[in-house]
Design a protein around this motif. Structure first.
Motif, mmCIF file in Angstrom:
data_model
loop_
_atom_site.group_PDB
_atom_site.id
_atom_site.type_symbol
_atom_site.label_atom_id
_atom_site.label_comp_id
_atom_site.label_asym_id
_atom_site.label_seq_id
_atom_site.Cartn_x
_atom_site.Cartn_y
_atom_site.Cartn_z
ATOM 1 N N UNK A 7 44.621 -16.430 -49.232
ATOM 2 C CA UNK A 7 45.841 -16.018 -48.663
ATOM 3 C C UNK A 7 46.818 -17.192 -49.251
ATOM 4 N N UNK A 8 47.953 -16.949 -49.007
ATOM 5 C CA UNK A 8 49.211 -17.561 -49.334
ATOM 6 C C UNK A 8 50.385 -17.371 -48.623
ATOM 7 N N UNK A 9 51.075 -18.314 -48.219
ATOM 8 C CA UNK A 9 52.237 -17.977 -47.462
ATOM 9 C C UNK A 9 53.371 -17.717 -48.413
ATOM 10 N N UNK A 10 54.508 -16.877 -48.046
ATOM 11 C CA UNK A 10 55.547 -16.626 -48.837
ATOM 12 C C UNK A 10 56.358 -17.929 -48.921
ATOM 13 N N UNK A 11 57.053 -18.542 -50.114
ATOM 14 C CA UNK A 11 57.500 -19.679 -50.135
ATOM 15 C C UNK A 11 58.679 -19.703 -49.119
ATOM 16 N N UNK A 22 56.630 -17.332 -41.487
ATOM 17 C CA UNK A 22 56.353 -16.079 -40.619
ATOM 18 C C UNK A 22 55.814 -14.792 -41.629
ATOM 19 N N UNK A 23 55.700 -14.894 -42.941
ATOM 20 C CA UNK A 23 54.920 -14.202 -43.826
ATOM 21 C C UNK A 23 53.868 -14.564 -44.563
ATOM 22 N N UNK A 24 52.942 -13.819 -44.714
ATOM 23 C CA UNK A 24 51.674 -14.358 -45.681
ATOM 24 C C UNK A 24 51.115 -13.182 -46.424
ATOM 25 N N UNK A 25 50.504 -13.581 -47.576
ATOM 26 C CA UNK A 25 49.850 -12.301 -48.417
ATOM 27 C C UNK A 25 48.621 -12.795 -48.649
ATOM 28 N N UNK A 26 47.708 -11.875 -48.322
ATOM 29 C CA UNK A 26 46.359 -11.982 -48.324
ATOM 30 C C UNK A 26 45.638 -11.037 -49.417
ATOM 31 N N UNK A 27 44.502 -11.063 -49.990
ATOM 32 C CA UNK A 27 43.617 -10.588 -50.915
ATOM 33 C C UNK A 27 42.522 -10.269 -50.277
ATOM 34 N N UNK A 28 41.711 -9.330 -50.704
ATOM 35 C CA UNK A 28 40.518 -8.586 -50.041
ATOM 36 C C UNK A 28 39.467 -8.055 -50.808
ATOM 37 N N UNK A 50 50.581 -7.780 -47.030
ATOM 38 C CA UNK A 50 51.800 -8.725 -46.573
ATOM 39 C C UNK A 50 51.777 -8.522 -45.188
ATOM 40 N N UNK A 51 51.757 -9.616 -44.569
ATOM 41 C CA UNK A 51 51.485 -9.850 -43.153
ATOM 42 C C UNK A 51 53.030 -10.415 -42.447
ATOM 43 N N UNK A 52 53.323 -9.951 -41.102
ATOM 44 C CA UNK A 52 54.355 -10.599 -40.455
ATOM 45 C C UNK A 52 53.454 -11.280 -39.456
ATOM 46 N N UNK A 98 51.702 -10.400 -35.909
ATOM 47 C CA UNK A 98 50.515 -10.040 -36.386
ATOM 48 C C UNK A 98 50.376 -8.694 -37.149
ATOM 49 N N UNK A 99 51.158 -7.980 -37.421
ATOM 50 C CA UNK A 99 51.086 -6.627 -38.161
ATOM 51 C C UNK A 99 51.330 -6.546 -39.680
ATOM 52 N N UNK A 100 50.562 -5.764 -40.219
ATOM 53 C CA UNK A 100 50.696 -5.507 -41.862
ATOM 54 C C UNK A 100 52.112 -4.753 -42.152
ATOM 55 N N UNK A 101 52.858 -5.564 -42.852
ATOM 56 C CA UNK A 101 54.102 -5.071 -43.340
ATOM 57 C C UNK A 101 54.100 -4.204 -44.603
ATOM 58 N N UNK A 102 53.070 -4.452 -45.423
ATOM 59 C CA UNK A 102 52.728 -3.586 -46.618
ATOM 60 C C UNK A 102 51.512 -3.869 -46.988
ATOM 61 N N UNK A 103 51.043 -2.836 -47.661
ATOM 62 C CA UNK A 103 49.573 -2.917 -48.249
ATOM 63 C C UNK A 103 49.692 -2.207 -49.785
#
Length: 466
Positions: free
Chosen positions: A164-168, A172-178, A185-187, A191-196
């Motif tokens: 996981x890494x916060x958007x610089x 309020x936004x963070x990207x995770x890998x799985x 990309x999360x808001x 708590x919702x997914x912005x993009x997959x």
């Protein structure tokens, strides 16, 4: 019905054969275009290699407190705090200057794999085998048991959260890998997914995604590394397809990291190599590989670049931590093949931090550079087999050499102002044996003197802090 099924199978097999043929032709075409790599060009330009001794790196402190394997760490942007995640089921926030623990956060799931500081340093995020990314606000009051409550849980992945890494510049936004082969990309506010990114899309990864890195110069771009042996570049505005796919590795891509200028990125893999890619051309620029026995190839677990990009730090599964010169990389006196690739000339490791005093005794799992490039933090297993107790150490190393390299371009200006600086140093009695300002002081020696002065001042300040 059976004839139509067999016909479809034949067409599918033919399509796969065509794709493999085209992939091989594309690979050969790329090799033809790669007439020179970074090291070859740098040598032709007469670039001098980086050199420094073990005394240029000082292990200034060891942070002890975890009772399980340390899997991940991250620095705050203000350079004085570190967060670490361990198999003991806790996140620990450290004061990097005093070695004191400011927070010890008990996690809902002990099997944590990643952690990250928010840009403001007010929150930390973590994720692992529970497939959830948990957010903790460090300013929140603790509950009756003294534990910090979860402020937000980001649920949606169908596999473990590997990174996981916060958007610089955004809390309020963070990207995770799985492990579900996607990045999200999360808001955080909702708590919702912005993009997959990936998943059902054809241009997505075809295996677990292990790492992500967001560009510091363009926060809309990020790169991901996967068990499918590729790295992919993504634009957060276009989630339906990857901007570019980067081939070359022959094993899982465990770690990716953007180069400081944002136009290149590095990778580390189970094939034992680190590689440098250009996002504009899609070409591989350099391979960094330490020669080992055929059955003794350590995996690259984590990488980081110095502020200038001249140095590449790489942690390995055998406990080594190499410092590579990104322009003039060599590996001892060996040359030859790397998998299916040929090395045109020998490579060289600048330094192996694993050979220094007080270095780790186990697998290096993670490493990170402070925002100003003055300190490197590494995390390890360091297992004590006798007591079946796994005690983890996080070693913080002062990197005077990183500052030395980052000011390399300022030597000319320092040379012009050397007289003024010498007179000020002599005034405070810091030029011992020079007879005041009568002796000429070279710019390189002057820079080393200033760095040593900064190091001792920093150590003195650390001593004064409570």
């Amino acid at each position: 019905m059976s004839s139509s099924v067999s016909e479809l199978k034949e067409r599918h097999a033919a399509a796969i054969e065509t794709v493999n043929s085209l992939r091989e032709r594309l690979k050969q075409k790329r090799q033809q275009l790669l007439d020179v790599d970074v090291a070859g060009y740098s040598r032709s330009q007469g670039r001098a290699p980086v050199s420094f001794g073990p005394t240029d790196l000082v292990c200034c402190r060891t942070l002890q407190g975890h009772a399980g394997k340390v899997y991940s760490l991250d620095w705050t942007s203000e350079r004085n705090r570190i967060v670490s995640a361990s198999q003991d089921g806790r996140l620990i926030v450290w004061n990097a200057l005093t070695s004191q623990k400011t927070h010890a956060i008990k996690l809902p799931c002990a099997w944590v794999m990643t952690c990250a500081f928010s840009p403001t340093g007010q929150s930390v995020a973590c994720g692992g085998l529970d497939s959830v990314c948990s957010i903790f606000n460090l300013n929140s009051p603790t509950d009756k048991d003294g534990n910090l409550p979860v402020s937000r849980m980001l649920s949606g992945h169908k596999g473990y959260v590997s990174c996981c890494q916060y958007v610089p510049d955004e809390d309020t936004h963070l990207i995770t890998s799985s492990g579900d082969q996607t990045c999200v990309l999360w808001d955080i506010t909702t708590g919702l997914r912005t993009s997959v990114f990936g998943g059902e899309f054809q241009s997505g990864h075809t295996a677990d995604v292990l790492s992500v890195s967001i560009s510091g110069s363009n926060s809309r771009m990020f790169v991901s590394g996967s068990c499918d042996s590729t790295a992919r570049l993504w634009d957060t505005r276009v989630a339906s397809r990857a901007v570019r796919t980067f081939h070359g590795h022959e094993g899982d891509v465990n770690t990716v990291k953007f180069f400081p200028d944002g136009n290149r990125f590095g990778t580390g893999s189970d094939d034992g190599t680190c590689r440098l890619f250009d996002i504009r051309t899609g070409h591989q620029l350099q391979v960094y590989y330490q020669q080992h026995g055929e059955n003794e190839i350590p995996h690259v677990t984590s990488i980081a670049f110095s502020i200038s990009g001249r140095l590449l730090f790489a942690g390995y599964s055998n406990g080594d931590c190499y410092v590579w010169d990104t322009l003039l990389a060599k590996v001892g006196h060996h040359s030859g093949r790397i998998g299916s690739y040929h090395l045109p000339f020998p490579l060289q490791v600048v330094l192996n931090l694993g050979s220094l005093q007080n270095s780790h005794e186990g697998r290096i799992t993670c490493l990170g550079l402070s925002a100003d490039g003055s300190a490197l933090c590494t995390g390890s297993w360091d297992t004590n087999l006798k007591d079946i107790l796994i005690q983890e150490l996080i070693t913080v190393m002062k990197l005077k050499v990183c500052q030395y390299i980052s000011v390399d371009a300022q030597f000319d200006s320092l040379q012009n102002n050397a007289g003024v600086i010498q007179s000020k140093l002599a005034r405070f009695g810091l030029l011992e044996g020079t007879g005041g300002c009568s002796e000429s002081l070279g710019s390189e020696r002057l820079v080393n003197l200033l760095l040593n002065l900064r190091f001792w001042l920093t150590s003195f300040c650390c001593f004064l802090l409570p």
